[in-house]
Scaffold this motif. Structure first.
Motif, PDB file in Angstrom:
ATOM      1  N   ARG A   1       0.835  -1.214   0.000  1.00  0.00           N
ATOM      2  CA  ARG A   1       0.000   0.000   0.000  1.00  0.00           C
ATOM      3  C   ARG A   1       0.864   1.256   0.000  1.00  0.00           C
ATOM      4  O   ARG A   1       0.604   2.200  -0.759  1.00  0.00           O
ATOM      5  CB  ARG A   1      -0.927  -0.014   1.211  1.00  0.00           C
ATOM      6  N   ASP A   2       1.881   1.271   0.858  1.00  0.00           N
ATOM      7  CA  ASP A   2       2.771   2.439   0.898  1.00  0.00           C
ATOM      8  C   ASP A   2       3.503   2.617  -0.425  1.00  0.00           C
ATOM      9  O   ASP A   2       3.712   3.742  -0.891  1.00  0.00           O
ATOM     10  CB  ASP A   2       3.765   2.307   2.053  1.00  0.00           C
ATOM     11  N   HIS A   3       3.917   1.486  -1.012  1.00  0.00           N
ATOM     12  CA  HIS A   3       4.610   1.554  -2.308  1.00  0.00           C
ATOM     13  C   HIS A   3       3.716   2.204  -3.358  1.00  0.00           C
ATOM     14  O   HIS A   3       4.174   3.059  -4.133  1.00  0.00           O
ATOM     15  CB  HIS A   3       5.013   0.147  -2.744  1.00  0.00           C
TER      16      HIS A   3
ATOM     17  N   THR B   1       7.703   6.296   1.799  1.00  0.00           N
ATOM     18  CA  THR B   1       8.909   5.612   2.269  1.00  0.00           C
ATOM     19  C   THR B   1       8.896   5.591   3.797  1.00  0.00           C
ATOM     20  O   THR B   1       8.945   6.650   4.424  1.00  0.00           O
ATOM     21  CB  THR B   1      10.185   6.318   1.784  1.00  0.00           C
ATOM     22  N   PRO B   2       8.836   4.406   4.402  1.00  0.00           N
ATOM     23  CA  PRO B   2       8.812   4.338   5.871  1.00  0.00           C
ATOM     24  C   PRO B   2      10.193   4.571   6.458  1.00  0.00           C
ATOM     25  O   PRO B   2      11.192   4.661   5.731  1.00  0.00           O
ATOM     26  CB  PRO B   2       8.329   2.912   6.134  1.00  0.00           C
ATOM     27  N   GLY B   3      10.258   4.642   7.774  1.00  0.00           N
ATOM     28  CA  GLY B   3      11.534   4.808   8.453  1.00  0.00           C
ATOM     29  C   GLY B   3      12.383   3.562   8.392  1.00  0.00           C
ATOM     30  O   GLY B   3      11.927   2.488   7.989  1.00  0.00           O
ATOM     31  N   ARG B   4      13.627   3.695   8.827  1.00  0.00           N
ATOM     32  CA  ARG B   4      14.603   2.599   8.707  1.00  0.00           C
ATOM     33  C   ARG B   4      14.138   1.311   9.389  1.00  0.00           C
ATOM     34  O   ARG B   4      14.229   0.222   8.811  1.00  0.00           O
ATOM     35  CB  ARG B   4      15.933   3.064   9.321  1.00  0.00           C
ATOM     36  N   ASP B   5      13.619   1.403  10.624  1.00  0.00           N
ATOM     37  CA  ASP B   5      13.209   0.196  11.350  1.00  0.00           C
ATOM     38  C   ASP B   5      12.060  -0.510  10.636  1.00  0.00           C
ATOM     39  O   ASP B   5      12.030  -1.748  10.560  1.00  0.00           O
ATOM     40  CB  ASP B   5      12.806   0.543  12.781  1.00  0.00           C
ATOM     41  N   VAL B   6      11.118   0.264  10.135  1.00  0.00           N
ATOM     42  CA  VAL B   6       9.989  -0.333   9.415  1.00  0.00           C
ATOM     43  C   VAL B   6      10.466  -0.951   8.101  1.00  0.00           C
ATOM     44  O   VAL B   6      10.019  -2.032   7.704  1.00  0.00           O
ATOM     45  CB  VAL B   6       8.893   0.719   9.164  1.00  0.00           C
ATOM     46  N   ARG B   7      11.407  -0.294   7.426  1.00  0.00           N
ATOM     47  CA  ARG B   7      11.971  -0.865   6.195  1.00  0.00           C
ATOM     48  C   ARG B   7      12.590  -2.221   6.487  1.00  0.00           C
ATOM     49  O   ARG B   7      12.431  -3.173   5.707  1.00  0.00           O
ATOM     50  CB  ARG B   7      13.018   0.071   5.586  1.00  0.00           C
TER      51      ARG B   7
ATOM     52  N   TRP C   1      11.806   3.060  -2.708  1.00  0.00           N
ATOM     53  CA  TRP C   1      12.480   3.821  -1.639  1.00  0.00           C
ATOM     54  C   TRP C   1      13.683   4.572  -2.212  1.00  0.00           C
ATOM     55  O   TRP C   1      13.899   5.738  -1.897  1.00  0.00           O
ATOM     56  CB  TRP C   1      12.947   2.882  -0.527  1.00  0.00           C
ATOM     57  N   ARG C   2      14.461   3.873  -3.046  1.00  0.00           N
ATOM     58  CA  ARG C   2      15.643   4.500  -3.650  1.00  0.00           C
ATOM     59  C   ARG C   2      15.240   5.676  -4.542  1.00  0.00           C
ATOM     60  O   ARG C   2      15.814   6.770  -4.451  1.00  0.00           O
ATOM     61  CB  ARG C   2      16.410   3.471  -4.476  1.00  0.00           C
ATOM     62  N   ASP C   3      14.249   5.450  -5.389  1.00  0.00           N
ATOM     63  CA  ASP C   3      13.834   6.494  -6.324  1.00  0.00           C
ATOM     64  C   ASP C   3      13.292   7.714  -5.583  1.00  0.00           C
ATOM     65  O   ASP C   3      13.525   8.864  -6.004  1.00  0.00           O
ATOM     66  CB  ASP C   3      12.778   5.950  -7.282  1.00  0.00           C
ATOM     67  N   ALA C   4      12.583   7.485  -4.475  1.00  0.00           N
ATOM     68  CA  ALA C   4      12.036   8.608  -3.703  1.00  0.00           C
ATOM     69  C   ALA C   4      13.165   9.428  -3.088  1.00  0.00           C
ATOM     70  O   ALA C   4      13.102  10.665  -3.052  1.00  0.00           O
ATOM     71  CB  ALA C   4      11.098   8.091  -2.617  1.00  0.00           C
TER      72      ALA C   4
END
Length: 269
Positions: free
Chosen positions: A122-124, A129-135, A158-161
């Motif tokens: 859904r986020d994608h 882009t979520p935070g590091r821990d969620v990633r 995430w990278r593209d954002a």
């Protein structure tokens, strides 16, 4: 799909249950996604796993697999029967599976992973882009599910954002993306991702530098396995393994890479 409609795949699941009464489908509408008019189901053949429907040119039939791709406009009786035969928790899981199916075709190994991946998808789709821990949690769930292509799409987002925001992606994003690229049988893509990370000259701690070197070595090993005559990849893999081992001599992945490389090394006659 309108709120009153039911996914065809949900109907097909129900038809496979002992409680199913296939006659309840007769008279219901079927939207196959191609026809301009709603199709009317006139019969169900459980033995051959097909439904028959009325068409302007006469009665036609399609397999259950085609039914699963469409949408059913159910009667009240059909909806009640399907809901009664399917526990609420299972309906929730099935709805989640249907929502992620285009990216994650196989069912994740646990309910927890399913809903972690659902939120990741859904986020994608919304460019979040979520935070590091969620990633980290989402990447682990995707890896456990073997959803490598989905991981490439999500971590690539995430990278593209990050790049669109004028910054180099953080180290963990590059590492997650490279892992997914290797899992998706794209070691060259993984090497390109890690090369970009090195070019960015982000500050990496020793653990991160060991991980990057190990992953580069593993990608070169993948390429050597695919191209046995190209010894350069084996040499570069050993160089990366040596770099990782020098940083973290007790690292399990670095040592596993060394073992893999020794097994790949051609034996002298």
């Amino acid at each position: 799909m309108a709120d009153a409609d039911m996914a065809g795949v949900e109907i097909v699941r129900w038809l496979g249950s002992p409680e199913a009464n296939a006659d309840l489908l007769v008279g219901c509408g079927f939207d196959d996604g191609d026809s301009e008019e709603l199709l009317s189901i006139v019969a169900v053949d459980l033995g051959h796993r097909r439904i028959m429907y009325a068409a302007p040119s006469g009665e036609r039939s399609v397999p259950f697999a085609r039914l699963a791709e469409g949408v059913v406009v159910p009667s009240g009786a059909l909806r009640a029967a399907v809901n009664a035969a399917t526990p609420a928790s299972v309906r929730e899981e099935n709805a989640a599976l249907d929502e992620i199916r285009d990216l994650v075709p196989l069912r994740p190994p646990s309910r927890e992973d399913l809903f972690v991946i659902l939120q990741a998808v859904r986020d994608h789709r919304h460019g979040v882009t979520p935070g590091r821990d969620v990633r980290h949690l989402r990447a682990k769930a995707l890896k456990r599910s073997g959803a490598w292509s989905a991981g490439v799409a999500i971590a690539g987002g995430w990278r593209d954002a990050a790049i669109a925001g004028g910054a180099w992606p953080q180290c963990d994003i590059a590492v997650h993306l490279a892992r997914f690229q290797r899992g998706a049988k794209d070691p060259r893509g993984a090497l390109a991702t890690l090369a970009d990370l090195r070019f960015a000259r982000l500050p990496l701690n020793e653990r991160q530098r060991a991980i990057v070197a190990t992953m580069e070595g593993a990608a070169h090993a993948d390429l050597f396995e695919a191209q046995r005559r190209n010894a350069e990849h084996l040499e570069r893999a050993f160089a990366c393994a040596a770099q990782a081992w020098a940083i973290a001599p007790k690292d399990e992945e670095a040592n596993a890479l060394y073992q893999r490389l020794h097994a790949l090394t051609p034996k002298r006659p």
